[in-house]
Design a protein around this motif. Structure first.
Motif, PDB file in Angstrom:
ATOM      1  N   PHE A  26      -4.871  -8.079  -9.352  1.00  0.00           N
ATOM      2  CA  PHE A  26      -5.213  -8.231  -7.987  1.00  0.00           C
ATOM      3  C   PHE A  26      -5.515  -7.035  -7.250  1.00  0.00           C
ATOM      4  CE2 PHE A  26      -5.256  -9.666  -3.857  1.00  0.00           C
ATOM      5  CZ  PHE A  26      -6.175 -10.809  -3.759  1.00  0.00           C
ATOM      6  N   GLY A  27      -6.258  -7.033  -6.475  1.00  0.00           N
ATOM      7  CA  GLY A  27      -6.603  -5.804  -5.642  1.00  0.00           C
ATOM      8  C   GLY A  27      -7.386  -4.843  -6.067  1.00  0.00           C
ATOM      9  N   LEU A  28      -7.600  -3.818  -5.256  1.00  0.00           N
ATOM     10  CA  LEU A  28      -8.214  -2.591  -5.320  1.00  0.00           C
ATOM     11  C   LEU A  28      -7.455  -1.694  -6.453  1.00  0.00           C
ATOM     12  CD1 LEU A  28     -10.008  -1.880  -1.961  1.00  0.00           C
ATOM     13  CD2 LEU A  28     -11.193  -2.575  -3.997  1.00  0.00           C
ATOM     14  N   ALA A  29      -8.126  -1.032  -7.101  1.00  0.00           N
ATOM     15  CA  ALA A  29      -7.398   0.196  -7.982  1.00  0.00           C
ATOM     16  C   ALA A  29      -6.950   1.296  -7.398  1.00  0.00           C
ATOM     17  CB  ALA A  29      -8.226   0.299  -9.309  1.00  0.00           C
ATOM     18  N   SER A  30      -5.838   1.964  -7.641  1.00  0.00           N
ATOM     19  CA  SER A  30      -5.502   3.396  -7.215  1.00  0.00           C
ATOM     20  C   SER A  30      -6.718   4.155  -7.333  1.00  0.00           C
ATOM     21  CB  SER A  30      -4.443   3.797  -8.033  1.00  0.00           C
ATOM     22  OG  SER A  30      -4.026   5.061  -7.682  1.00  0.00           O
ATOM     23  N   GLY A  31      -6.952   4.952  -6.187  1.00  0.00           N
ATOM     24  CA  GLY A  31      -8.002   6.043  -6.080  1.00  0.00           C
ATOM     25  C   GLY A  31      -9.218   5.204  -5.204  1.00  0.00           C
ATOM     26  N   SER A  32      -9.325   3.960  -4.927  1.00  0.00           N
ATOM     27  CA  SER A  32     -10.001   3.301  -4.217  1.00  0.00           C
ATOM     28  C   SER A  32     -10.152   3.573  -2.909  1.00  0.00           C
ATOM     29  CB  SER A  32     -10.063   1.779  -4.839  1.00  0.00           C
ATOM     30  OG  SER A  32     -10.347   1.488  -5.820  1.00  0.00           O
ATOM     31  N   ALA A  33     -11.198   3.282  -1.985  1.00  0.00           N
ATOM     32  CA  ALA A  33     -11.466   3.200  -0.680  1.00  0.00           C
ATOM     33  C   ALA A  33     -11.109   2.112  -0.025  1.00  0.00           C
ATOM     34  CB  ALA A  33     -12.834   3.726  -0.109  1.00  0.00           C
ATOM     35  N   PHE A  34      -9.741   1.805   0.592  1.00  0.00           N
ATOM     36  CA  PHE A  34      -9.402   0.674   1.147  1.00  0.00           C
ATOM     37  C   PHE A  34      -9.650   0.524   2.579  1.00  0.00           C
ATOM     38  CE2 PHE A  34      -6.773   1.040  -2.757  1.00  0.00           C
ATOM     39  CZ  PHE A  34      -5.898  -0.159  -2.679  1.00  0.00           C
ATOM     40  N   PRO A  35     -10.207  -0.609   3.099  1.00  0.00           N
ATOM     41  CA  PRO A  35     -10.334  -1.143   4.093  1.00  0.00           C
ATOM     42  C   PRO A  35      -9.402  -1.173   5.451  1.00  0.00           C
ATOM     43  CG  PRO A  35     -10.487  -3.061   3.066  1.00  0.00           C
ATOM     44  CD  PRO A  35     -10.145  -1.956   2.220  1.00  0.00           C
ATOM     45  N   VAL A  36      -9.616  -0.992   6.592  1.00  0.00           N
ATOM     46  CA  VAL A  36      -8.736  -0.899   7.480  1.00  0.00           C
ATOM     47  C   VAL A  36      -8.047  -2.327   7.369  1.00  0.00           C
ATOM     48  CG1 VAL A  36      -8.102  -1.294  10.126  1.00  0.00           C
ATOM     49  CG2 VAL A  36      -9.636   0.620   9.257  1.00  0.00           C
ATOM     50  N   GLY A  37      -6.856  -2.607   7.706  1.00  0.00           N
ATOM     51  CA  GLY A  37      -5.983  -3.738   7.423  1.00  0.00           C
ATOM     52  C   GLY A  37      -5.070  -3.832   6.268  1.00  0.00           C
ATOM     53  N   VAL A  38      -4.598  -4.873   5.931  1.00  0.00           N
ATOM     54  CA  VAL A  38      -3.631  -5.175   4.844  1.00  0.00           C
ATOM     55  C   VAL A  38      -4.243  -5.597   3.423  1.00  0.00           C
ATOM     56  CG1 VAL A  38      -1.428  -6.202   4.003  1.00  0.00           C
ATOM     57  CG2 VAL A  38      -1.921  -5.653   6.690  1.00  0.00           C
ATOM     58  N   SER A  39      -4.013  -4.881   2.341  1.00  0.00           N
ATOM     59  CA  SER A  39      -4.623  -5.221   1.277  1.00  0.00           C
ATOM     60  C   SER A  39      -3.617  -5.504   0.069  1.00  0.00           C
ATOM     61  CB  SER A  39      -5.315  -4.100   0.673  1.00  0.00           C
ATOM     62  OG  SER A  39      -6.591  -4.009   1.416  1.00  0.00           O
ATOM     63  N   THR A  40      -3.511  -6.701  -0.662  1.00  0.00           N
ATOM     64  CA  THR A  40      -2.499  -6.984  -1.419  1.00  0.00           C
ATOM     65  C   THR A  40      -3.003  -6.220  -2.974  1.00  0.00           C
ATOM     66  OG1 THR A  40      -1.829  -8.958  -0.308  1.00  0.00           O
ATOM     67  CG2 THR A  40      -1.086  -8.458  -2.714  1.00  0.00           C
ATOM     68  N   ILE A  41      -1.760  -5.707  -3.809  1.00  0.00           N
ATOM     69  CA  ILE A  41      -1.894  -5.379  -4.941  1.00  0.00           C
ATOM     70  C   ILE A  41      -1.212  -6.088  -5.987  1.00  0.00           C
ATOM     71  CG2 ILE A  41      -1.762  -3.326  -6.334  1.00  0.00           C
ATOM     72  CD1 ILE A  41      -4.090  -3.001  -4.341  1.00  0.00           C
ATOM     73  N   GLN A  42      -1.741  -6.650  -6.884  1.00  0.00           N
ATOM     74  CA  GLN A  42      -0.562  -7.356  -7.940  1.00  0.00           C
ATOM     75  C   GLN A  42      -0.912  -6.977  -9.190  1.00  0.00           C
ATOM     76  OE1 GLN A  42      -0.718 -11.908  -7.522  1.00  0.00           O
ATOM     77  NE2 GLN A  42      -0.905 -11.903  -9.658  1.00  0.00           N
ATOM     78  N   TYR A  43       0.455  -7.078  -9.878  1.00  0.00           N
ATOM     79  CA  TYR A  43       0.611  -6.574 -11.370  1.00  0.00           C
ATOM     80  C   TYR A  43       1.241  -7.807 -12.329  1.00  0.00           C
ATOM     81  CZ  TYR A  43      -0.631  -1.594 -10.623  1.00  0.00           C
ATOM     82  OH  TYR A  43      -1.214  -0.318 -10.344  1.00  0.00           O
ATOM     83  N   THR A  44       0.595  -7.647 -13.354  1.00  0.00           N
ATOM     84  CA  THR A  44       1.493  -8.807 -14.385  1.00  0.00           C
ATOM     85  C   THR A  44       1.921  -8.200 -15.550  1.00  0.00           C
ATOM     86  OG1 THR A  44      -0.452 -10.516 -13.452  1.00  0.00           O
ATOM     87  CG2 THR A  44       0.797 -11.217 -15.696  1.00  0.00           C
TER      88      THR A  44
END
Length: 183
Positions: A26-44
């Motif tokens: 879940f979430g944008l990959a490393s090296g991506s352009a993230f928008p202003v605000g909070v983004s969640t990254i999830q690993y399984t």
């Protein structure tokens, strides 16, 4: 829309039964352009027996850059015919912001257009730009309205005064104002 490139290391996992496969789910990959605000990254993480667990973290991109606002030059106007006010079309300020969308308002009427009816004298209009991310800036301009209309005199063209027996004359407004009751 403002974005910031964010890089992070992939999550890792260990297991007592052997190899573990870790996948970002879940979430944008490393090296991506993230928008202003909070983004969640999830690993399984999944072990060789098919058992899974997840972990997550958040990436927060903050907009700390204040927008810019430049007011138009001060404006002057003469009163409208036979009025003590002027209908003024006010030039809007120019604005910029690193995150794009902005809201512009003024203290004269609370909108993004300060055009309207202004009284004689100087009215200071304060403009505010809000970038939607908690950053604001202001500028101000003056709208000066001048009364350049001379009053109209309404006098009789001739008036003859008669001296009384004691040498005095009594003159009333009605004798000289040509019927204008405002005198």
């Amino acid at each position: 829309l403002f974005r910031s490139v964010v890089t992070f290391a992939d999550a890792t996992a260990t297991d007592s039964c052997g190899n573990v496969t870790v996948t970002q789910t879940f979430g944008l990959a490393s090296g991506s352009a993230f928008p202003v605000g909070v983004s969640t990254i999830q690993y399984t993480a999944e072990d060789e027996c098919g058992l899974t667990t997840t972990c997550s973290f958040t990436v927060t991109v903050a907009d700390n850059e204040v927008p810019t606002i430049t007011c138009s030059p001060n404006q002057t106007a003469n009163t409208d015919q036979d009025l003590c006010t002027a209908n003024v079309t006010v030039l809007a300020p120019t604005t910029t912001d690193n995150c794009g969308a902005q809201t512009v308002t003024n203290n004269f009427n609370g909108t993004d257009d300060a055009s309207g009816i202004y009284p004689i004298g100087t009215t200071t209009v304060v403009w505010t730009v809000d970038d939607g991310n908690g950053q604001t800036a202001t500028c101000s301009m003056d709208i000066t309205v001048t009364d350049n209309q001379a009053p109209t005199a309404n006098c009789k063209t001739t008036f003859t005064a008669q001296l009384g027996a004691n040498g005095s004359v009594t003159v009333t407004g009605a004798d000289i104002n040509n019927g204008d009751r405002k005198s």
